[in-house]
Design an enzyme around this catalytic site. Sequence first.
Site, PDB file in Angstrom:
ATOM      1  CG  PHE A 164      -1.763  -1.102   1.510  1.00  0.00           C
ATOM      2  CD1 PHE A 164      -3.066  -1.114   1.034  1.00  0.00           C
ATOM      3  CD2 PHE A 164      -1.318  -2.199   2.243  1.00  0.00           C
ATOM      4  CE1 PHE A 164      -3.906  -2.191   1.284  1.00  0.00           C
ATOM      5  CE2 PHE A 164      -2.153  -3.273   2.504  1.00  0.00           C
ATOM      6  CZ  PHE A 164      -3.446  -3.274   2.015  1.00  0.00           C
ATOM      7  CG  ASP A 165       1.046   5.927  -1.538  1.00  0.00           C
ATOM      8  OD1 ASP A 165       2.164   6.131  -1.045  1.00  0.00           O
ATOM      9  OD2 ASP A 165       0.278   6.839  -1.895  1.00  0.00           O
ATOM     10  N   GLY A 166       0.863   5.192   1.319  1.00  0.00           N
ATOM     11  CA  GLY A 166       0.354   5.708   2.585  1.00  0.00           C
ATOM     12  C   GLY A 166      -0.711   6.782   2.426  1.00  0.00           C
ATOM     13  CG  PHE A 276      -4.251  -1.326  -3.474  1.00  0.00           C
ATOM     14  CD1 PHE A 276      -5.111  -1.503  -4.542  1.00  0.00           C
ATOM     15  CD2 PHE A 276      -4.073  -2.383  -2.581  1.00  0.00           C
ATOM     16  CE1 PHE A 276      -5.788  -2.705  -4.723  1.00  0.00           C
ATOM     17  CE2 PHE A 276      -4.742  -3.583  -2.754  1.00  0.00           C
ATOM     18  CZ  PHE A 276      -5.602  -3.743  -3.831  1.00  0.00           C
ATOM     19  CG  ASP A 278      -2.528   8.913  -3.868  1.00  0.00           C
ATOM     20  OD1 ASP A 278      -2.615  10.163  -3.898  1.00  0.00           O
ATOM     21  OD2 ASP A 278      -1.507   8.323  -3.482  1.00  0.00           O
TER      22      ASP A 278
END
Length: 304
Positions: A164-166, A276, A278
């Site tokens: 995951f991105d943060g 994932f 954004d």
Amino acid sequence: MPDAETYLTVAVSSRALFDLDASDAVYRQQGLEAYRRYQIVHEDETLAPGEGFTFVTKLLGLNEELGRRRVDVILLSRNSADTGLRVFNSIHAHELDIVRAAFSSGASPYRYARAFGCDLFLSTEAGDVQHALDSGMAAATLLARGRANETRPDVRRSTLKIAFDGDAVLFSDAADRIFRDEGLEAFASAEAAAADEPLGGGPFKPFLEGLHRLQQEFDGRDCPIRTALVTARGAPAHKRVIKTLRAWDIRLDESLFLGGLDKGEFLRAYEADVFFDDQAGNCHAAGEHVATGHVPHGVRNEAD
């Protein structure tokens, strides 16, 4: 609603699960009736894996490892039940334990995700993903990598690795907004001043909580789930992230604070089954190495 014992319910579109490029080309070039005939003629031919296949297969494999149904996967498809029979035949051929589905005959099927109690929606249709996110559900658009997806025969028994991105994915986009509006120096100062204040949750926080709960089911055994944070943040902005996860009482197996470095090689080294993020640019770069889902949420996805 999901079964009482289910910890995670994931909705996946037929094109995210299988490679439907050939049949989609028939639809675009020859129309709906030709597509319907094509799918019926080929309905006993098993579809090849799509971008989300390995992720879904490993998720369902957790039920086998645990001996109980902790994960449920729902098929949400724009096909009709008639043209979608090939999809279900392929599910059976690949021995995927998927029994629930919604076929919407061209309409967007995302609206059924909440009725099924889904925690995550994966699709190749960006519009459907945006609607799901707007309704408060974790969702991502799986990007095509332009090459065949290979799946090992033992994939069910191998470790599921999710990255995951943060900011704007696991966490809110509040810090990103400061970065956009005031620049890097203001971002660093704000994060240092708020280091002891937990970040707000992003759209994927509930999904991460479900994964963490699943990991705890393997207490005392080797856990077949590994999670990783792969973020452009570096020191000293890492401190707030660490303290946020501590406040949430969630453990991530690996955390990569890259200080702005490209994420692709790190994701390949981690061997992520899905990542994932954004930012569309990050997703396209990562997609050269691993299956990647774009999360169109937060300030970086707002129209100028």
